[in-house]
Design a protein around this motif. Structure first.
Motif, PDB file in Angstrom:
ATOM      1  N   GLU A 268      17.038 -52.788  33.485  1.00  0.00           N
ATOM      2  CA  GLU A 268      17.893 -51.603  33.522  1.00  0.00           C
ATOM      3  C   GLU A 268      18.711 -51.483  32.245  1.00  0.00           C
ATOM      4  O   GLU A 268      18.943 -50.374  31.744  1.00  0.00           O
ATOM      5  N   ARG A 269      19.134 -52.616  31.698  1.00  0.00           N
ATOM      6  CA  ARG A 269      19.851 -52.595  30.425  1.00  0.00           C
ATOM      7  C   ARG A 269      18.964 -51.996  29.323  1.00  0.00           C
ATOM      8  O   ARG A 269      19.419 -51.184  28.514  1.00  0.00           O
ATOM      9  N   ARG A 271      16.518 -49.963  29.721  1.00  0.00           N
ATOM     10  CA  ARG A 271      16.342 -48.532  29.997  1.00  0.00           C
ATOM     11  C   ARG A 271      17.540 -47.725  29.515  1.00  0.00           C
ATOM     12  O   ARG A 271      17.398 -46.590  29.056  1.00  0.00           O
ATOM     13  N   GLN A 272      18.736 -48.316  29.642  1.00  0.00           N
ATOM     14  CA  GLN A 272      19.956 -47.617  29.247  1.00  0.00           C
ATOM     15  C   GLN A 272      20.340 -47.838  27.779  1.00  0.00           C
ATOM     16  O   GLN A 272      21.363 -47.331  27.324  1.00  0.00           O
TER      17      GLN A 272
END
Length: 324
Positions: A268-269, A271-272
């Motif tokens: 998720e990191r 992706r962000q």
């Protein structure tokens, strides 16, 4: 008169009160035979949580210049001690979280963290109530509400229901003049509504525990089914006067599950567009040897702030990051 160029934001009167509060806290744990420990502030691994950003530091290690991280909590190192010692432990230390600014935040702050082997969350809540009674110098009784009950009570929405879609949550936000956009991220919308519309109303009469958080907020906590069959995180948070003070987990000690969660965080990191954090494999090695336990982290500065009826955390910290 103290010159403004170096003046602390914590007055001498309040510095003495804060020191006395810390004395009471240490005496509380000593009376219960809970051992005080010290762990490193600087680590080669880091917290992978998407919503917590670490402060980086470089140092000259055994293999040359090394990137390190100032801990966001002593949790990882304390669990290594807990796995080895198998005894109750606590720590009061400075921790660091980047990008934390505001009247309730400072990048560097003081945390109290303790772990209780063979304790349930209910037993830990009772001990927290006893600690608050010592700090407040009067009996403190905790009110309790579940995360779902809080949403139903304050917003008329059940957060775990399939009907609470991102679109419904967006409509609720707009109706309350909140115009941030969390897209299709349901948990993001829930976090937004909780922080803006529910948090400020918690703990106004009595310190309040919010229990049974969504599974997606489990972090390092176990999960279970609640009375309605929804899967929830085995954790609680303490609120006083609308301020989050403490966060407790029924600790997950499954190294494979923890590794999976860390890897999901880093995915998720990525992706962000956030930095990928090095995973603490020493913690993972210790986890399979952890006793069944519960742990809790409590913000000392925030507790002192609400205890003194202050509105800005600067008044509870001697020298803030901006003036250090």
């Amino acid at each position: 008169m103290i010159a403004s160029e170096y003046a602390p934001t914590l007055t001498l009167v309040n510095a003495k009160k804060r020191a006395q509060m810390l004395q009471h806290i240490r005496a509380f744990f000593e009376a219960r035979n809970i051992m005080e420990v010290t762990t490193p502030i600087l680590s080669q691994a880091a917290n992978t949580d998407v919503y917590i950003q670490s402060v980086q530091a470089t140092f000259q290690g055994a293999t040359g210049q090394t990137k390190g991280y100032l801990h966001t909590s002593p949790e990882f190192a304390m669990k290594r001690l807990l796995a080895a010692y198998q005894t109750p432990i606590y720590q009061i230390c400075q921790v660091f979280r980047d990008h934390e600014k505001g009247h309730r935040h400072n990048i560097e702050f003081t945390m109290l963290e303790w772990y209780r082997p063979n304790f349930s969350l209910d037993a830990l809540a009772d001990e927290l109530s006893e600690l608050l009674s010592v700090v407040y110098q009067k009996p403190i009784h905790l009110t309790q509400i579940s995360y779902a009950q809080a949403f139903v009570h304050y917003l008329g929405i059940h957060p775990f229901d399939d009907m609470s879609t991102p679109d419904i949550l967006r409509q609720c936000a707009v109706a309350h003049n909140i115009h941030l956009d969390m897209g299709d991220d349901k948990q993001g919308w829930l976090d937004l509504l909780f922080s803006h519309l529910i948090e400020p109303k918690l703990g106004l009469q009595n310190p309040t525990l919010v229990i049974n958080y969504p599974k997606l907020t489990a972090a390092l906590a176990k999960t279970a089914a609640d009375a309605d069959g929804y899967e929830i995180a085995r954790r609680f948070e303490l609120y006083i006067h609308g301020v989050e003070i403490a966060n407790a987990y029924d600790e997950l000690a499954n190294s494979q599950e923890l590794l999976k969660r860390f890897e999901q965080d880093n995915h998720e990191r990525r992706r962000q567009g956030l930095p990928i954090m090095p995973i603490d494999h020493r913690l993972l090695a210790a986890c399979d040897h952890l006793p069944d336990c519960c742990g809790i982290a409590l913000g000392i500065d925030r507790l002192f702030m609400v205890l003194q009826g202050q509105l800005n955390i600067n008044q509870a910290i001697a020298i803030t990051t901006d003036n250090a």
